[in-house]
Design a protein around this motif. Sequence first.
Motif, PDB file in Angstrom:
ATOM      1  N   ASP A  51     -27.269  32.103 -11.566  1.00 42.95           N
ATOM      2  CA  ASP A  51     -26.071  32.662 -12.202  1.00 42.95           C
ATOM      3  C   ASP A  51     -25.321  31.639 -13.054  1.00 42.95           C
ATOM      4  N   THR A  52     -25.629  30.371 -12.884  1.00 48.96           N
ATOM      5  CA  THR A  52     -25.006  29.350 -13.727  1.00 48.96           C
ATOM      6  C   THR A  52     -25.930  28.916 -14.864  1.00 48.96           C
ATOM      7  N   GLY A  53     -27.077  29.605 -15.020  1.00 48.40           N
ATOM      8  CA  GLY A  53     -28.030  29.189 -16.046  1.00 48.40           C
ATOM      9  C   GLY A  53     -28.507  27.773 -15.802  1.00 48.40           C
ATOM     10  N   SER A  54     -28.895  27.515 -14.545  1.00 44.98           N
ATOM     11  CA  SER A  54     -29.294  26.160 -14.117  1.00 44.98           C
ATOM     12  C   SER A  54     -28.164  25.162 -14.348  1.00 44.98           C
ATOM     13  N   PHE A  55     -26.947  25.605 -13.986  1.00 41.82           N
ATOM     14  CA  PHE A  55     -25.750  24.755 -13.940  1.00 41.82           C
ATOM     15  C   PHE A  55     -25.212  24.372 -15.316  1.00 41.82           C
ATOM     16  N   ARG A  56     -25.514  25.186 -16.350  1.00 40.13           N
ATOM     17  CA  ARG A  56     -25.032  24.829 -17.684  1.00 40.13           C
ATOM     18  C   ARG A  56     -23.882  25.706 -18.184  1.00 40.13           C
ATOM     19  N   PHE A  57     -23.580  26.813 -17.508  1.00 41.05           N
ATOM     20  CA  PHE A  57     -22.508  27.686 -17.974  1.00 41.05           C
ATOM     21  C   PHE A  57     -21.133  27.103 -17.622  1.00 41.05           C
ATOM     22  N   PRO A  58     -20.086  27.477 -18.368  1.00 42.24           N
ATOM     23  CA  PRO A  58     -18.751  26.896 -18.140  1.00 42.24           C
ATOM     24  C   PRO A  58     -18.186  27.139 -16.738  1.00 42.24           C
ATOM     25  N   SER A  59     -18.677  28.169 -16.046  1.00 43.85           N
ATOM     26  CA  SER A  59     -18.171  28.455 -14.702  1.00 43.85           C
ATOM     27  C   SER A  59     -18.655  27.433 -13.675  1.00 43.85           C
ATOM     28  N   THR A  60     -19.576  26.564 -14.056  1.00 43.37           N
ATOM     29  CA  THR A  60     -20.060  25.511 -13.165  1.00 43.37           C
ATOM     30  C   THR A  60     -19.012  24.408 -13.086  1.00 43.37           C
ATOM     31  N   THR A  61     -18.413  24.242 -11.926  1.00 36.81           N
ATOM     32  CA  THR A  61     -17.346  23.265 -11.747  1.00 36.81           C
ATOM     33  C   THR A  61     -17.828  22.085 -10.901  1.00 36.81           C
ATOM     34  N   SER A  62     -16.972  21.098 -10.787  1.00 34.69           N
ATOM     35  CA  SER A  62     -17.310  19.972  -9.905  1.00 34.69           C
ATOM     36  C   SER A  62     -17.481  20.454  -8.472  1.00 34.69           C
ATOM     37  N   ASN A  63     -16.714  21.472  -8.086  1.00 33.28           N
ATOM     38  CA  ASN A  63     -16.854  21.998  -6.725  1.00 33.28           C
ATOM     39  C   ASN A  63     -18.193  22.715  -6.557  1.00 33.28           C
ATOM     40  N   THR A  64     -18.647  23.382  -7.622  1.00 36.37           N
ATOM     41  CA  THR A  64     -19.974  23.991  -7.575  1.00 36.37           C
ATOM     42  C   THR A  64     -21.021  22.931  -7.255  1.00 36.37           C
ATOM     43  N   HIS A  65     -20.933  21.797  -7.929  1.00 35.00           N
ATOM     44  CA  HIS A  65     -21.903  20.726  -7.696  1.00 35.00           C
ATOM     45  C   HIS A  65     -21.767  20.142  -6.287  1.00 35.00           C
ATOM     46  N   ARG A  66     -20.543  20.071  -5.769  1.00 34.63           N
ATOM     47  CA  ARG A  66     -20.369  19.585  -4.391  1.00 34.63           C
ATOM     48  C   ARG A  66     -21.037  20.535  -3.403  1.00 34.63           C
ATOM     49  N   ILE A  67     -20.889  21.844  -3.644  1.00 35.97           N
ATOM     50  CA  ILE A  67     -21.534  22.821  -2.770  1.00 35.97           C
ATOM     51  C   ILE A  67     -23.056  22.706  -2.882  1.00 35.97           C
ATOM     52  N   ILE A  68     -23.565  22.557  -4.117  1.00 28.91           N
ATOM     53  CA  ILE A  68     -25.004  22.392  -4.317  1.00 28.91           C
ATOM     54  C   ILE A  68     -25.514  21.169  -3.558  1.00 28.91           C
ATOM     55  N   ALA A  69     -24.762  20.064  -3.620  1.00 32.63           N
ATOM     56  CA  ALA A  69     -25.160  18.861  -2.879  1.00 32.63           C
ATOM     57  C   ALA A  69     -25.221  19.141  -1.384  1.00 32.63           C
ATOM     58  N   ASN A  70     -24.236  19.881  -0.882  1.00 32.34           N
ATOM     59  CA  ASN A  70     -24.229  20.233   0.544  1.00 32.34           C
ATOM     60  C   ASN A  70     -25.433  21.101   0.901  1.00 32.34           C
ATOM     61  N   LEU A  71     -25.780  22.032   0.005  1.00 30.72           N
ATOM     62  CA  LEU A  71     -26.915  22.917   0.275  1.00 30.72           C
ATOM     63  C   LEU A  71     -28.227  22.138   0.302  1.00 30.72           C
ATOM     64  N   ILE A  72     -28.363  21.159  -0.589  1.00 33.51           N
ATOM     65  CA  ILE A  72     -29.560  20.315  -0.566  1.00 33.51           C
ATOM     66  C   ILE A  72     -29.607  19.522   0.741  1.00 33.51           C
ATOM     67  N   ASP A  73     -28.457  18.998   1.147  1.00 35.10           N
ATOM     68  CA  ASP A  73     -28.388  18.262   2.413  1.00 35.10           C
ATOM     69  C   ASP A  73     -28.750  19.156   3.596  1.00 35.10           C
TER      70      ASP A  73
END
Length: 337
Positions: A172-194
């Motif tokens: 839904d973020t177009g592989s994290f390139r759409f404007p709705s991708t925030t720093s918090n989105t990336h923090r959540i992604i990092a948590n999901l990878i962990d």
Amino acid sequence: MKVTDIEQLKSILSSPKKIVIIPHKNPDGDAIGSCLGLYHYLAQYNHQLTVVAPNDYPEFLKWMPGEETIVKYEFQKDLASRKIKEAELVFTLDFNSLSRIDEVATALEDFTGDYIMIDHHQAPDDYARFMYSDTSMSSTCEMIYNFIDFLDDTDKVTAEIASCLYAGIMTDTGSFRFPSTTSNTHRIIANLIDKGAENAYIHNAIFDTNSIDKLHLLGCALKNLVALPEYNTVYITLSREELQQYNYKKGDTEGFVNYGLSLQGVKFAVIFIESVQEDIIKISLRSKGDFSVNEFSRSYYNGGGHTNAAGGRSEVSLPETTKQFENILKDYKAQLQ
């Protein structure tokens, strides 16, 4: 989400319930990912759970953990209707109007329990007792992670949950390139990878399983691309005959519209696809900046979505639809400059 709602939901979900989870018709990665992510989370509390999808979805989503448990209403109406009839709670995910689930809405007409809506689209209908609606969110999957966090339960995010939520956020973020991708989105992604989401595997499962026919269909779509430089707009058409020529399967045209938006200077891209099964033209709209395709689609195509990504439909022929589109654009020339 209101603190009072969170406390009430904690209480409601503290004992086993019969729960149905529903995505929108033609579910995408965010819809399936959010439903299965929530399914795996709630299963830890011994709820009786059923995900009821209005219809089938692309093969590239069927690797997700728990996908085999999903009941598809178009093929399993009796089972789906029975599960809905027995339900005490219904979660509606990644949509905010019961019109988005077609015949499943009919099965819900006698439902007397509570609705819980989790969604990030604009202009929600007022049908849910509990509503977590936030248009600033990148995806419903990000909201499911937040929902679990609201319930103080992120320690219960398993590898299965992480994989499903990662897939939905990524798509839904177009592989994290759409404007709705925030720093918090990336923090959540990092948590999901962990937590165990295998990012390379998930990307490959969704994006790198194309057939020869799909790539030939993409070539056909790009050959059909029409540029309207005076409006900084492009559109693509695909006829029913072209879809059949390249053995179209559900999901094959996913992302095609983004190729138009990738052109330098283009602010507005649309794809018009003649439905193989219905007598309509399916429309996907994308934009850059503050040009709202949500408002455009709501005004002309009985659709909607987000500011920069929306869908709709036309009930006239493909040539008539594109002719009307070009005429409509004349009123938006200043906005698209």
